[in-house]
Design a protein around this motif. Structure first.
Motif, PDB file in Angstrom:
ATOM      1  N   TRP A  89      31.399  78.802  21.547  1.00  0.00           N
ATOM      2  CA  TRP A  89      31.742  77.605  21.796  1.00  0.00           C
ATOM      3  C   TRP A  89      31.396  76.679  20.480  1.00  0.00           C
ATOM      4  O   TRP A  89      31.976  76.544  19.627  1.00  0.00           O
ATOM      5  CB  TRP A  89      32.414  77.025  22.126  1.00  0.00           C
ATOM      6  CG  TRP A  89      32.986  77.032  23.382  1.00  0.00           C
ATOM      7  CD1 TRP A  89      32.807  77.401  24.985  1.00  0.00           C
ATOM      8  CD2 TRP A  89      34.316  77.233  23.367  1.00  0.00           C
ATOM      9  NE1 TRP A  89      33.863  77.856  25.809  1.00  0.00           N
ATOM     10  CE2 TRP A  89      34.794  77.845  24.736  1.00  0.00           C
ATOM     11  CE3 TRP A  89      35.398  77.579  22.516  1.00  0.00           C
ATOM     12  CZ2 TRP A  89      36.307  78.465  24.729  1.00  0.00           C
ATOM     13  CZ3 TRP A  89      36.929  77.774  22.745  1.00  0.00           C
ATOM     14  CH2 TRP A  89      37.107  78.259  24.104  1.00  0.00           C
ATOM     15  N   ARG A 151      46.016  65.604  28.590  1.00  0.00           N
ATOM     16  CA  ARG A 151      46.587  65.114  27.693  1.00  0.00           C
ATOM     17  C   ARG A 151      48.167  65.132  27.559  1.00  0.00           C
ATOM     18  O   ARG A 151      48.770  65.622  26.118  1.00  0.00           O
ATOM     19  CB  ARG A 151      46.749  66.833  27.643  1.00  0.00           C
ATOM     20  CG  ARG A 151      45.373  67.542  27.927  1.00  0.00           C
ATOM     21  CD  ARG A 151      44.773  68.609  27.404  1.00  0.00           C
ATOM     22  NE  ARG A 151      45.061  70.028  26.640  1.00  0.00           N
ATOM     23  CZ  ARG A 151      45.579  70.756  26.671  1.00  0.00           C
ATOM     24  NH1 ARG A 151      44.912  71.468  28.228  1.00  0.00           N
ATOM     25  NH2 ARG A 151      44.386  71.723  25.394  1.00  0.00           N
ATOM     26  N   LYS A 184      52.377  76.177  24.995  1.00  0.00           N
ATOM     27  CA  LYS A 184      51.801  75.707  26.160  1.00  0.00           C
ATOM     28  C   LYS A 184      52.493  74.651  27.028  1.00  0.00           C
ATOM     29  O   LYS A 184      52.566  73.712  26.405  1.00  0.00           O
ATOM     30  CB  LYS A 184      50.546  75.489  25.750  1.00  0.00           C
ATOM     31  CG  LYS A 184      50.306  74.555  24.591  1.00  0.00           C
ATOM     32  CD  LYS A 184      48.325  75.236  24.640  1.00  0.00           C
ATOM     33  CE  LYS A 184      48.233  73.822  23.553  1.00  0.00           C
ATOM     34  NZ  LYS A 184      46.888  74.552  22.789  1.00  0.00           N
ATOM     35  N   HIS A 185      51.843  74.208  28.169  1.00  0.00           N
ATOM     36  CA  HIS A 185      51.300  75.542  29.029  1.00  0.00           C
ATOM     37  C   HIS A 185      52.281  75.737  30.430  1.00  0.00           C
ATOM     38  O   HIS A 185      52.741  75.152  30.787  1.00  0.00           O
ATOM     39  CB  HIS A 185      49.661  74.817  29.705  1.00  0.00           C
ATOM     40  CG  HIS A 185      48.976  73.790  29.010  1.00  0.00           C
ATOM     41  ND1 HIS A 185      49.157  72.635  28.003  1.00  0.00           N
ATOM     42  CD2 HIS A 185      47.350  74.744  27.845  1.00  0.00           C
ATOM     43  CE1 HIS A 185      48.468  72.459  27.042  1.00  0.00           C
ATOM     44  NE2 HIS A 185      47.223  73.929  27.190  1.00  0.00           N
ATOM     45  N   ARG A 195      42.409  70.698  37.481  1.00  0.00           N
ATOM     46  CA  ARG A 195      43.863  71.685  36.596  1.00  0.00           C
ATOM     47  C   ARG A 195      43.569  73.006  37.128  1.00  0.00           C
ATOM     48  O   ARG A 195      44.398  73.554  36.929  1.00  0.00           O
ATOM     49  CB  ARG A 195      43.358  71.108  34.799  1.00  0.00           C
ATOM     50  CG  ARG A 195      42.389  72.167  34.059  1.00  0.00           C
ATOM     51  CD  ARG A 195      42.772  72.013  33.016  1.00  0.00           C
ATOM     52  NE  ARG A 195      41.437  71.876  32.222  1.00  0.00           N
ATOM     53  CZ  ARG A 195      41.086  71.782  30.440  1.00  0.00           C
ATOM     54  NH1 ARG A 195      41.958  71.981  30.228  1.00  0.00           N
ATOM     55  NH2 ARG A 195      40.042  72.236  30.227  1.00  0.00           N
ATOM     56  N   MET A 228      51.939  80.271  26.435  1.00  0.00           N
ATOM     57  CA  MET A 228      50.969  79.686  27.458  1.00  0.00           C
ATOM     58  C   MET A 228      50.642  80.317  28.105  1.00  0.00           C
ATOM     59  O   MET A 228      51.372  79.034  28.933  1.00  0.00           O
ATOM     60  CB  MET A 228      49.624  79.671  26.168  1.00  0.00           C
ATOM     61  CG  MET A 228      48.392  79.086  27.232  1.00  0.00           C
ATOM     62  SD  MET A 228      47.327  77.824  26.446  1.00  0.00           S
ATOM     63  CE  MET A 228      46.731  78.493  25.134  1.00  0.00           C
ATOM     64  N   TYR A 231      47.093  76.031  33.596  1.00  0.00           N
ATOM     65  CA  TYR A 231      45.503  76.328  34.242  1.00  0.00           C
ATOM     66  C   TYR A 231      46.677  76.788  35.928  1.00  0.00           C
ATOM     67  O   TYR A 231      45.740  77.082  37.224  1.00  0.00           O
ATOM     68  CB  TYR A 231      44.594  75.482  34.262  1.00  0.00           C
ATOM     69  CG  TYR A 231      44.026  75.756  32.736  1.00  0.00           C
ATOM     70  CD1 TYR A 231      43.320  77.046  32.611  1.00  0.00           C
ATOM     71  CD2 TYR A 231      43.487  74.674  32.046  1.00  0.00           C
ATOM     72  CE1 TYR A 231      42.508  77.558  31.542  1.00  0.00           C
ATOM     73  CE2 TYR A 231      42.746  75.275  30.775  1.00  0.00           C
ATOM     74  CZ  TYR A 231      42.347  76.375  31.349  1.00  0.00           C
ATOM     75  OH  TYR A 231      41.734  76.722  29.983  1.00  0.00           O
ATOM     76  N   GLU A 485      41.472  66.571  27.065  1.00  0.00           N
ATOM     77  CA  GLU A 485      41.431  67.238  28.005  1.00  0.00           C
ATOM     78  C   GLU A 485      40.350  67.085  28.564  1.00  0.00           C
ATOM     79  O   GLU A 485      39.600  67.164  29.048  1.00  0.00           O
ATOM     80  CB  GLU A 485      41.600  68.884  26.944  1.00  0.00           C
ATOM     81  CG  GLU A 485      41.426  69.355  27.796  1.00  0.00           C
ATOM     82  CD  GLU A 485      41.455  71.170  27.105  1.00  0.00           C
ATOM     83  OE1 GLU A 485      41.483  70.568  25.845  1.00  0.00           O
ATOM     84  OE2 GLU A 485      41.139  72.227  27.014  1.00  0.00           O
TER      85      GLU A 485
HETATM   86  C1  BGC Z   1      43.292  74.760  26.395  1.00  0.00           C
HETATM   87  C2  BGC Z   1      44.295  75.420  25.775  1.00  0.00           C
HETATM   88  C3  BGC Z   1      43.962  75.808  24.616  1.00  0.00           C
HETATM   89  C4  BGC Z   1      42.375  76.307  24.354  1.00  0.00           C
HETATM   90  C5  BGC Z   1      42.080  77.330  23.990  1.00  0.00           C
HETATM   91  C6  BGC Z   1      42.707  75.704  27.094  1.00  0.00           C
HETATM   92  O1  BGC Z   1      41.088  74.867  27.857  1.00  0.00           O
HETATM   93  O2  BGC Z   1      43.825  74.529  27.774  1.00  0.00           O
HETATM   94  O3  BGC Z   1      45.529  74.690  25.560  1.00  0.00           O
HETATM   95  O4  BGC Z   1      44.753  76.327  23.418  1.00  0.00           O
HETATM   96  O5  BGC Z   1      41.487  75.840  25.654  1.00  0.00           O
HETATM   97  O6  BGC Z   1      41.362  76.279  23.352  1.00  0.00           O
END
Ligand code: BGC
Length: 741
Positions: A89, A151, A184-185, A195, A228, A231, A485
């Motif tokens: 990352w 979010r 998403k999601h 989550r 997408m 979770y 998030e």
């Molecule tokens: C998030 C997504 C995001 C993905 C890629 C996830 O943790 O929930 O919305 O697109 O990571 O970064």
């Protein structure tokens, strides 16, 4: 060599040398489905399986042998995420990956303007295309169920109709660049706390009426090429491989022909992933927290474990072929599209778009005695107070965090707008979060402050006593437990003692304007003491300019709230009738039952007769609009007919302005409980002073329908209905009754 088609040299080479003529899959004039058939004949099982899962943090392999390019994903949804290392990352450290940050999607929803949504989609799609991305991981359309969801700023509010209308042009705009949107999601990801372990329990009617419509619109009207998975779990199955959501609804009922992408680390089971509709797996076991093992990508649920099952005969290849066909369809729609535009990044047009969207999304919540816009008199002094006046907001918040080329802070914006016309003084007032780093991207701001809260407050109050105007700029930020998030907020209140600062400023100066920066509703216990309040969202690169445009009157505010501001958390449906965050089971899963059912947002406050702080659809202007009497072309409609309702709207003020005319439908007699009214249409119109425009709505049977879980279908019951037309959900200005025969 056939140069009629613009085919990269390498593809033409392999095509000619291998087959002596251009194969169908490289023939741009051929039908996509024929091209897919042609590739399918050429692929080995190993190549097919390789296409189903990541090979790096954000890419999956194509087929080099055949010239089929890799698929590259990027977050989304407010700008193009900076590049990270291949398998970590950490930042890749590129110097050419700064972007324009567009306003957060909560602001876009607040524009109630589909043209703004298209402009947003085209612009961000151009940036994605220029960065050579195949898929943009956005937009997000999870419904605003609780103001604690970290979010919500990435989503489009509490109303399924508004979110459905606003998501479609965004998707079309992005995809006009040959870049896929990834909506998403999907689905029921309405909180960040737990989550990965929340199992949502919701009845079918609520699912279909509230939580699915925006996704359905993105598929059926927007034509999104990817979706997408979420979770959380639904019916005890993870949403990324959920039989009901993906097979039955998305690919069954809605006939989605695109790709289901897992959320990063959202895949948990090979057999379910094979059978239950997941097409591409990303982020498993490589969350950056645990040490990677070699060949981790081969160990993905849809990698070697899948291959082994095929080889042993445990599973066939029917699902595999379906998944690969979808991925190829995605490739032909994007990276292998001959006429794919080239995109562009960091253009002035993109900054302009960001500013325009920001200007239209800012909501004027309160404006007593028309204190706004600020027209500086002689020797005017304006005191600006608050950390959010200077803090960069594009860094933080989770995966939507960005590395921007530039970000105009509110203080800078105000200095630009009022410089020369008024003296601008700044006092910090309080200290919130001085850190400014996400995922290796640093704001570079030094926000350290050594003074005590008392000293900061005393300075602000002293300056406020001397100023002509005080603008407090605070709210939330993108730090953990704010709008961020993987965490929810701890409560509805403003953090860092801001209520106390605002109350003290209100005592010191009667010309106080509070600008709240957040993607969520906040409590305002001081509301009666403050004459003007502005909801300013996270506005991206042009934040300061947009705020200044509105406060100075360069832009006449026209945003309307896409969600209700409650007075207290206990007023919210999820926190009184419903469950949040649910009950932990012995297996570690949290059951969270949406007991409030369809009564989400304004549907709840109206049913329970709870007066909100600010209602859904609320938003003031610097001008006034009068609503004429509504008329209909008929008093009744038949099942497959429609009726047309019209009324005149006049700008009765002195400034040109935009009004969002909102149509709600109320069912007067029903066999299942129904909300008092529901949004079914809206128009945003611009009127000059004195100008009148006729707004016309066409009402059809689907606008009168509810989802009948017994019939598993939408039903409109004959009887009386009302069309209610107004400027906000709590400000209905005209109504007309009609009957469905
Ligand atoms: C998030 C997504 C995001 C993905 C890629 C996830 O943790 O929930 O919305 O697109 O990571 O970064």
């Amino acid at each position: 060599m056939n140069l009629k088609f613009f085919i990269p040299a390498v593809m033409v080479f392999s095509a000619v040398t291998l087959f002596g003529q251009t194969p169908v899959y490289l023939d741009n004039s051929a039908d996509i489905e024929d091209r897919i058939d042609d590739v399918m004949k050429r692929l080995t099982t190993e190549e097919k399986v390789a296409m189903l899962h990541a090979q790096s943090k954000f890419s999956s392999p194509g087929v080099k042998r055949l010239g089929i390019p890799d698929i590259w994903m990027t977050d989304g949804p407010h700008g193009i995420r900076p590049e990270v290392l291949w398998d970590e990352w950490d930042q890749a450290g590129w110097t050419n990956d700064s972007c324009v940050a567009f306003p957060a999607l909560s602001c876009l929803a607040a524009t109630w303007n589909e043209e703004m949504s298209y402009l947003y989609g085209v612009s961000i799609g151009e940036e994605a295309r220029y960065r050579n991305k195949t898929v943009l991981l956005g937009p997000g359309v999870n419904i605003y169920r609780t103001p604690l969801n970290g979010r919500n700023f990435e989503y489009m509010g509490e109303d399924p109709y508004l979110a459905s209308k606003m998501v479609v042009p965004y998707v079309k705009g992005v995809q006009s660049n040959g870049v896929a949107a990834c909506v998403k999601h999907f689905a029921l990801n309405n909180n960040e706390i737990n989550r990965h372990t929340s199992n949502v329990i919701v009845d079918d009617r609520t699912l279909y009426e509230i939580y699915l419509p925006a996704f359905k619109a993105a598929v059926e009207d927007g034509g999104t090429w990817t979706i997408m998975g979420a979770y959380n779990l639904y019916k005890n199955q993870h949403a990324c491989h959920n039989e009901y959501l993906l097979n039955d609804i998305l690919k069954g009922e809605w006939e989605f022909d695109g790709v289901v992408v897992s959320d990063w680390g959202g895949t948990h089971n090979t057999d379910q992933a094979i059978k239950n509709g997941l097409d591409m797996e990303f982020g498993s076991w490589t969350d950056g927290l645990s040490a990677n093992v070699k060949n981790v990508y081969d160990s993905y649920y849809l990698a070697n474990p899948y291959l082994e099952r095929i080889r042993s005969g445990e599973v066939g290849t029917e699902e595999l072929d379906d998944k690969v066909r979808r991925i190829l369809r995605l490739a032909f729609r994007t990276v292998m599209r001959q006429d794919r535009p080239f995109g562009n990044m960091l253009s002035e047009a993109h900054y302009q778009a960001a500013r325009e969207i920001g200007n239209e999304g800012i909501v004027l919540l309160k404006n007593e005695n028309n204190i706004l816009p600020i027209v500086p008199g002689e020797n005017c002094s304006i005191l600006v107070v608050g950390e959010n006046a200077i803090k960069m907001m594009t860094v933080g918040g989770g995966s939507s965090s960005l590395k921007v080329q530039r970000e105009i802070s509110p203080l800078e914006g105000l200095e630009n707008a009022f410089g020369g016309k008024a003296e601008i003084i700044y006092s910090r007032g309080y200290v919130g979060d001085v850190s400014g780093e996400y995922n290796g991207v640093r704001t570079g701001q030094n926000l350290k402050e050594n003074r005590s809260p008392e000293e900061l407050l005393a300075e602000a109050v002293e300056n406020a006593q001397k100023a002509d105007y005080v603008i407090f700029i605070g709210g939330l930020n993108k730090s953990y437990h704010q709008d961020c998030e993987n965490s929810d907020r701890a409560g509805l209140g403003l953090p860092y003692g801001q209520d106390q600062v605002i109350s003290a400023l209100a005592e010191a100066n009667e010309n106080l304007i509070v600008v709240n920066i957040s993607g969520n509703a906040v409590a305002m216990p001081w509301i009666d003491k403050v004459p003007a309040v502005v909801q300013a969202w996270y506005l991206g690169s042009e934040a300061g300019n947009s705020i200044a445009d509105v406060l100075s009157g360069v832009a006449n505010p026209s945003g309307k709230l896409p969600f209700t501001f409650p007075v207290a958390l206990e007023d919210c449906p999820a926190h009184s009738a419903g469950e949040y965050p649910g009950t932990k089971r012995n297996d570690g899963i949290w059951d969270i039952e949406y007991k409030e059912g369809i009564f989400v947002g304004y549907r709840w406050y109206e049913k329970e007769n709870i007066k909100p702080l600010f209602a859904f659809g609320h938003g003031l202007s610097y001008t006034e609009f009068s609503y004429g009497k509504a008329s209909a072309d008929s008093k009744s409609m038949t099942g497959d007919g429609s009726i047309t309702v019209s009324l005149d709207i006049t700008n009765t003020g002195k400034t040109t302005g935009k009004e969002v005319v909102q149509l709600y439908i109320s069912d007067m007699k029903f066999s299942l409980p129904r909300p008092e009214k529901e949004l079914k249409d809206f128009r945003k119109i611009e009127l000059e002073p004195g100008e009148t425009s006729t707004v016309t709505f066409t009402i059809e049977k689907e606008d009168l329908s509810y989802f009948d879980p017994e019939k598993h279908d939408w039903v409109a019951e004959p009887g009386k209905f009302k069309a209610l037309i107004g400027s906000a959900s709590d400000d209905i200005r005209a109504e007309i009754s009609f009957a469905l025969e």
